[in-house]
Scaffold this motif. Structure first.
Motif, PDB file in Angstrom:
ATOM      1  N   THR A 145       0.853  -1.186   0.000  1.00  0.00           N
ATOM      2  CA  THR A 145       0.000   0.000   0.000  1.00  0.00           C
ATOM      3  C   THR A 145       0.889   1.236   0.000  1.00  0.00           C
ATOM      4  OG1 THR A 145      -1.786  -1.113   1.191  1.00  0.00           O
ATOM      5  CG2 THR A 145      -1.806   1.280   1.220  1.00  0.00           C
ATOM      6  N   LEU A 146       0.635   2.131  -0.927  1.00  0.00           N
ATOM      7  CA  LEU A 146       1.414   3.361  -1.041  1.00  0.00           C
ATOM      8  C   LEU A 146       0.674   4.463  -0.286  1.00  0.00           C
ATOM      9  CD1 LEU A 146       2.241   3.112  -4.870  1.00  0.00           C
ATOM     10  CD2 LEU A 146       3.465   2.090  -2.939  1.00  0.00           C
TER      11      LEU A 146
ATOM     12  N   CYS B 170       2.423  15.059  -6.720  1.00  0.00           N
ATOM     13  CA  CYS B 170       2.610  13.763  -7.361  1.00  0.00           C
ATOM     14  C   CYS B 170       3.746  13.066  -6.621  1.00  0.00           C
ATOM     15  CB  CYS B 170       2.975  13.958  -8.838  1.00  0.00           C
ATOM     16  SG  CYS B 170       3.485  12.460  -9.713  1.00  0.00           S
ATOM     17  N   LYS B 171       3.594  11.777  -6.405  1.00  0.00           N
ATOM     18  CA  LYS B 171       4.643  11.014  -5.738  1.00  0.00           C
ATOM     19  C   LYS B 171       5.147   9.907  -6.662  1.00  0.00           C
ATOM     20  CE  LYS B 171       3.114  11.824  -0.955  1.00  0.00           C
ATOM     21  NZ  LYS B 171       4.359  12.377  -0.360  1.00  0.00           N
ATOM     22  N   LEU B 172       6.451   9.651  -6.565  1.00  0.00           N
ATOM     23  CA  LEU B 172       7.083   8.583  -7.336  1.00  0.00           C
ATOM     24  C   LEU B 172       7.526   7.498  -6.362  1.00  0.00           C
ATOM     25  CD1 LEU B 172       8.111   7.846 -10.261  1.00  0.00           C
ATOM     26  CD2 LEU B 172      10.325   8.706  -9.500  1.00  0.00           C
TER      27      LEU B 172
ATOM     28  N   CYS C  40       8.896   5.707  -1.195  1.00  0.00           N
ATOM     29  CA  CYS C  40       8.660   6.934  -1.966  1.00  0.00           C
ATOM     30  C   CYS C  40      10.002   7.580  -2.312  1.00  0.00           C
ATOM     31  CB  CYS C  40       7.805   7.913  -1.165  1.00  0.00           C
ATOM     32  SG  CYS C  40       7.399   9.424  -2.072  1.00  0.00           S
ATOM     33  N   TYR C  41      10.258   7.695  -3.631  1.00  0.00           N
ATOM     34  CA  TYR C  41      11.496   8.336  -4.088  1.00  0.00           C
ATOM     35  C   TYR C  41      11.411   9.859  -3.996  1.00  0.00           C
ATOM     36  CZ  TYR C  41      12.863   3.925  -6.432  1.00  0.00           C
ATOM     37  OH  TYR C  41      13.217   2.637  -6.720  1.00  0.00           O
ATOM     38  N   HIS C  42      10.323  10.410  -4.533  1.00  0.00           N
ATOM     39  CA  HIS C  42      10.192  11.864  -4.632  1.00  0.00           C
ATOM     40  C   HIS C  42       8.743  12.280  -4.410  1.00  0.00           C
ATOM     41  CE1 HIS C  42      14.152  11.844  -6.480  1.00  0.00           C
ATOM     42  NE2 HIS C  42      13.709  11.153  -7.528  1.00  0.00           N
TER      43      HIS C  42
END
Length: 416
Positions: free
Chosen positions: A130-131, A160-162, A170-172
């Motif tokens: 789950t993000l 926006c999330k990467l 989560c990278y960014h």
């Protein structure tokens, strides 16, 4: 010049040659968009050897090339099958917003009003990760296909999330929009993410560094659709200001503004070779444009209500529209002729997709069903029933043998 290997691309059909020249590895892709199960393979092989570097690379390997073309033909001639319900997934505690497969179809993702995106295993229906982290609705979601190792999520929280698709790390977090993000896409090389927002701008972000590269300004209303050409050099933004802009991705410059629709744009897409653009609008029409000149080539009329979605098949030769009038229409992008009408739904069709082979069309409707159609005859070949509320999203996997449908009943259904 030395040939290293051949690579097959099934959908759309093509062959990539990797070769060595002056100690440098190069590649050339040959599109075979007109290949059918009935095509004369000897004729195609002869045609391939008329230009360099193909002449010297292929001439002595005609038998090998013919075997590869035979594999492509066999793939194209695979029979379509009937789908059965495989899994019902109660994915989220609040309504879903979107669903998407990775390229292989081994995993899919769901976005929701519960502020999360979930990653699922297609074969087992098991939730993998789950993000979590958004502070509002997760509305736009995408894998970085064909790689599938990253996921982008766009939210009503204006960010926006990467993410890492395996671990969920989560990278960014991309910040800069001043209103809700409602659409996003990766470029074909997975080096860029583009977000479209209700603040009337699109923003291009660098996947590796997480920094903003440029803001695409010019629209006067929200941007609701984004689409790259297959080379990643041009980008379409479709807006509620009734226009579509064509952007040069490298410079961030607007090349063309496609003006002609009388109401809001619902979608805008390139065909496979990037020479044509199709646009759908609330004005009940679909338009076909020359991507090089920005000139309108044709206006398709006939729907009795808003055109809600449009898409090309994988070769870019056929175009399908879906409408709030409950019907779809299939056109030839080459001759601009109406091929068939898709009639049978009792509610509006919000989503329409081709399978990779171009032999089936899938539609999602407010009548709680999804339907499969033969694009040539317009015949409905199967009705996917069982959802208890409207279906807003649907997708094929790359092989075309698995379908996902997402509904306002808070469930996803997997069909195989």
């Amino acid at each position: 010049m030395k040939l290293k290997r051949f690579l097959l691309r099934y959908y759309p059909p093509g062959i990539t040659l990797e070769y060595e020249q002056s100690q440098e590895t190069k590649s050339k892709t040959i599109d075979l968009l007109d290949l059918t199960p009935e095509s004369d393979l000897d004729e195609i092989v002869d045609d391939l050897t008329t230009e360099e570097p193909l002449r010297s690379l292929v001439a002595s390997r005609k038998d090998q090339v013919k075997k590869l073309l035979t594999k492509l033909q066999q793939k194209l001639s695979q029979q379509d099958h009937r789908f059965y319900l495989f899994k019902v997934l109660r994915a989220h505690i609040l309504p879903l917003t979107n669903v998407a497969f990775n390229k292989s179809g081994s995993r899919f993702i769901t976005g929701s009003y519960d502020r999360t995106c979930k990653v699922w295993d297609t074969s087992s229906g098991e939730e993998l990760v789950t993000l979590e982290g958004h502070k509002n609705v997760v509305y736009a979601i995408a894998f970085n296909n064909p790689y599938g190792d990253k996921i982008a999520t766009g939210s009503f929280d204006k960010t926006c999330k990467l993410w890492n698709a395996e671990s969920g790390r989560c990278y960014h977090t991309f910040k800069g929009h001043t209103a809700e993000i409602v659409c996003l896409t990766f470029n074909p090389h997975s080096t860029l993410v583009v977000t479209g927002s209700m603040d009337s701008t699109a923003r291009i972000w660098d996947v590796k560094s997480g920094s903003e590269i440029t803001t695409l300004s010019g629209h006067t209303a929200e941007i609701i659709s984004l689409n790259f050409n297959s080379s990643g050099t041009s980008l379409l933004t479709g807006s509620f200001d009734h226009t579509v802009n064509v952007w040069d991705v490298t410079t961030g410059r607007c090349i063309h503004t496609l003006i002609g629709h009388q109401l809001e744009i619902s979608n805008a897409v390139f065909n496979y070779d990037g020479k044509l653009i199709a646009t759908g609008s609330m004005d009940r029409t679909c338009k076909l444009w020359d991507a090089t000149t920005g000139k309108c080539l044709s206006t398709f009329r006939g729907h009795q209500d808003e055109v809600l979605d449009i898409t090309f098949d994988s070769t870019g030769q056929f175009l399908v529209t879906s409408s709030a009038d409950g019907t779809g229409r299939v056109y030839s992008a080459m001759t601009r002729e109406l091929i068939s009408k898709l009639e049978g739904h009792t509610g509006e069709i919000s989503k329409v997709v081709f399978n990779s082979q171009g032999t089936r069309i899938l539609t999602a409707s407010t009548d709680k069903t999804a339907r499969l159609w033969d694009p040539t005859s317009g015949q409905c070949v199967q009705v996917l029933e069982g959802h208890s509320d409207e279906i807003f999203s649907c997708a094929f996997n790359y092989e075309g043998n698995t379908i996902i449908t997402g509904s306002k009943d808070n469930t996803c259904r997997l069909w195989r």
